[in-house]
Motif scaffolding. Structure first.
Motif, PDB file in Angstrom:
ATOM      1  N   ARG A 104     -23.141  17.119  -5.206  1.00  0.00           N
ATOM      2  CA  ARG A 104     -22.691  16.013  -4.354  1.00  0.00           C
ATOM      3  C   ARG A 104     -22.215  14.834  -5.208  1.00  0.00           C
ATOM      4  NH1 ARG A 104     -27.100  17.570  -1.023  1.00  0.00           N
ATOM      5  NH2 ARG A 104     -28.440  15.998  -2.003  1.00  0.00           N
ATOM      6  N   ARG A 105     -22.927  14.561  -6.304  1.00  0.00           N
ATOM      7  CA  ARG A 105     -22.509  13.475  -7.196  1.00  0.00           C
ATOM      8  C   ARG A 105     -21.151  13.786  -7.823  1.00  0.00           C
ATOM      9  NH1 ARG A 105     -22.557  12.067 -12.469  1.00  0.00           N
ATOM     10  NH2 ARG A 105     -23.547  13.990 -13.163  1.00  0.00           N
ATOM     11  N   LEU A 106     -20.973  15.036  -8.239  1.00  0.00           N
ATOM     12  CA  LEU A 106     -19.692  15.434  -8.820  1.00  0.00           C
ATOM     13  C   LEU A 106     -18.570  15.345  -7.783  1.00  0.00           C
ATOM     14  CD1 LEU A 106     -20.802  18.518 -10.950  1.00  0.00           C
ATOM     15  CD2 LEU A 106     -20.091  16.273 -11.805  1.00  0.00           C
ATOM     16  N   MET A 107     -18.889  15.670  -6.527  1.00  0.00           N
ATOM     17  CA  MET A 107     -17.886  15.545  -5.464  1.00  0.00           C
ATOM     18  C   MET A 107     -17.474  14.090  -5.276  1.00  0.00           C
ATOM     19  SD  MET A 107     -19.097  18.156  -2.451  1.00  0.00           S
ATOM     20  CE  MET A 107     -18.738  19.913  -2.538  1.00  0.00           C
ATOM     21  N   ASP A 108     -18.448  13.195  -5.268  1.00  0.00           N
ATOM     22  CA  ASP A 108     -18.150  11.773  -5.101  1.00  0.00           C
ATOM     23  C   ASP A 108     -17.245  11.275  -6.232  1.00  0.00           C
ATOM     24  OD1 ASP A 108     -19.673  11.699  -2.806  1.00  0.00           O
ATOM     25  OD2 ASP A 108     -21.463  10.900  -3.803  1.00  0.00           O
ATOM     26  N   GLU A 109     -17.500  11.728  -7.440  1.00  0.00           N
ATOM     27  CA  GLU A 109     -16.673  11.313  -8.569  1.00  0.00           C
ATOM     28  C   GLU A 109     -15.296  11.966  -8.507  1.00  0.00           C
ATOM     29  OE1 GLU A 109     -19.040  12.157 -11.992  1.00  0.00           O
ATOM     30  OE2 GLU A 109     -20.234  10.324 -11.770  1.00  0.00           O
ATOM     31  N   ALA A 110     -15.245  13.210  -8.038  1.00  0.00           N
ATOM     32  CA  ALA A 110     -13.959  13.888  -7.905  1.00  0.00           C
ATOM     33  C   ALA A 110     -13.067  13.196  -6.878  1.00  0.00           C
ATOM     34  CB  ALA A 110     -14.166  15.347  -7.508  1.00  0.00           C
ATOM     35  N   ASP A 111     -13.677  12.506  -5.915  1.00  0.00           N
ATOM     36  CA  ASP A 111     -12.912  11.782  -4.899  1.00  0.00           C
ATOM     37  C   ASP A 111     -12.286  10.499  -5.429  1.00  0.00           C
ATOM     38  OD1 ASP A 111     -13.381  13.660  -2.944  1.00  0.00           O
ATOM     39  OD2 ASP A 111     -15.116  12.622  -2.103  1.00  0.00           O
ATOM     40  N   GLN A 112     -12.524  10.204  -6.699  1.00  0.00           N
ATOM     41  CA  GLN A 112     -11.975   8.987  -7.304  1.00  0.00           C
ATOM     42  C   GLN A 112     -11.060   9.370  -8.465  1.00  0.00           C
ATOM     43  OE1 GLN A 112     -15.130   5.890  -7.932  1.00  0.00           O
ATOM     44  NE2 GLN A 112     -16.500   7.507  -7.209  1.00  0.00           N
ATOM     45  N   PRO A 113      -9.781   9.578  -8.199  1.00  0.00           N
ATOM     46  CA  PRO A 113      -8.863   9.913  -9.287  1.00  0.00           C
ATOM     47  C   PRO A 113      -8.983   8.897 -10.418  1.00  0.00           C
ATOM     48  CG  PRO A 113      -7.761  10.108  -7.173  1.00  0.00           C
ATOM     49  CD  PRO A 113      -9.096   9.464  -6.904  1.00  0.00           C
ATOM     50  N   GLY A 114      -9.030   9.402 -11.618  1.00  0.00           N
ATOM     51  CA  GLY A 114      -9.265   8.544 -12.763  1.00  0.00           C
ATOM     52  C   GLY A 114     -10.699   8.622 -13.258  1.00  0.00           C
ATOM     53  N   ARG A 115     -11.591   9.088 -12.378  1.00  0.00           N
ATOM     54  CA  ARG A 115     -12.993   9.261 -12.764  1.00  0.00           C
ATOM     55  C   ARG A 115     -13.435  10.702 -12.554  1.00  0.00           C
ATOM     56  NH1 ARG A 115     -16.819   4.984  -9.986  1.00  0.00           N
ATOM     57  NH2 ARG A 115     -18.222   5.801 -11.598  1.00  0.00           N
ATOM     58  N   ASN A 116     -12.465  11.581 -12.392  1.00  0.00           N
ATOM     59  CA  ASN A 116     -12.798  12.959 -12.032  1.00  0.00           C
ATOM     60  C   ASN A 116     -12.631  13.940 -13.188  1.00  0.00           C
ATOM     61  OD1 ASN A 116      -9.991  12.705 -11.992  1.00  0.00           O
ATOM     62  ND2 ASN A 116      -9.720  14.180 -10.339  1.00  0.00           N
ATOM     63  N   GLY A 117     -12.735  13.460 -14.405  1.00  0.00           N
ATOM     64  CA  GLY A 117     -12.666  14.360 -15.556  1.00  0.00           C
ATOM     65  C   GLY A 117     -13.951  15.166 -15.703  1.00  0.00           C
TER      66      GLY A 117
END
Length: 211
Positions: free
Chosen positions: A127-140
């Protein structure tokens, strides 16, 4: 297969539980006799409406996610039928790894046997990785197959460990499919066969001369 030691790329979140192989690769794209063109069918009914028009709300249709190589997915990803085309389609579309809390068992075997890395992590981490993936620029995302670690997003130095069967890890690191892995044991196989026929010679060529 090419060796897979490290995967570094951008991620996209697929917040869908029980996404089955029929949704990953619909049946109408299974008619060919080879693997070509399967990327066109990937997630087809999720990507397009009944008129064939792109659904703008689907994450992989958005321009900022055009070149993702890692999917962050829901529970039981790849359940359903055993079609290997689902794996091939993901790979043809540039997907190199899928991260989820759990996977369909046959899909898992097909994926790892074809060099598509599947990483199983606890739901909270996914879920944490999903939240970060939803923010282009922070989804590396960086996945190290040798170290069995994944780091991502706002905490690139925080590596999460994951588990993998030793044979799957070896297959990825050495670029081996199931047959290639078996062939690395050919000397042991030949020795076993020789010993078997020596101990039970009456079993060899037992059908020779039969009507």
């Amino acid at each position: 297969m090419k060796p897979v030691r490290r995967i570094e790329g951008r991620s996209a979140a697929l917040r869908i539980e029980n996404l089955d192989t029929d949704q990953i690769m619909p049946k109408q794209f299974l008619r060919g006799i080879d693997k070509n063109g399967l990327s066109e069918g990937l997630f087809y009914d999720l990507r397009f409406d009944a008129r064939g028009i792109e659904r703008p709300e689907f994450v992989l249709n958005r321009a900022e996610y055009a070149d993702v190589s890692v999917l962050i997915a829901g529970n039981n990803f790849g359940c359903g039928s055993s079609r290997e085309h689902a794996v091939w389609g993901l790979q043809q579309a540039g997907i190199r790894a899928v991260v989820a809390p759990s996977f369909g068992e046959i899909f898992y075997s097909n994926a790892m046997g074809n060099g598509l890395l599947l990483v199983t992590l606890p739901e909270a981490e996914v879920r944490r990785l999903m939240d970060e993936a939803d923010q282009p620029g922070r989804n590396g995302v960086v996945i190290d197959v040798e170290a069995l670690t994944l780091s991502a997003g706002a905490e690139p130095d925080r590596a999460m460990g994951f588990e993998m069967l030793p044979r799957h890890r070896r297959m990825l690191l050495e670029g081996l499919d199931a047959i290639g892995l078996s062939m690395t044991y050919r000397e042991q196989i030949a020795a076993f066969a020789a010993r078997h026929w020596e101990e039970q010679p009456w079993l060899k060529d037992v059908a020779v001369g039969a009507d």
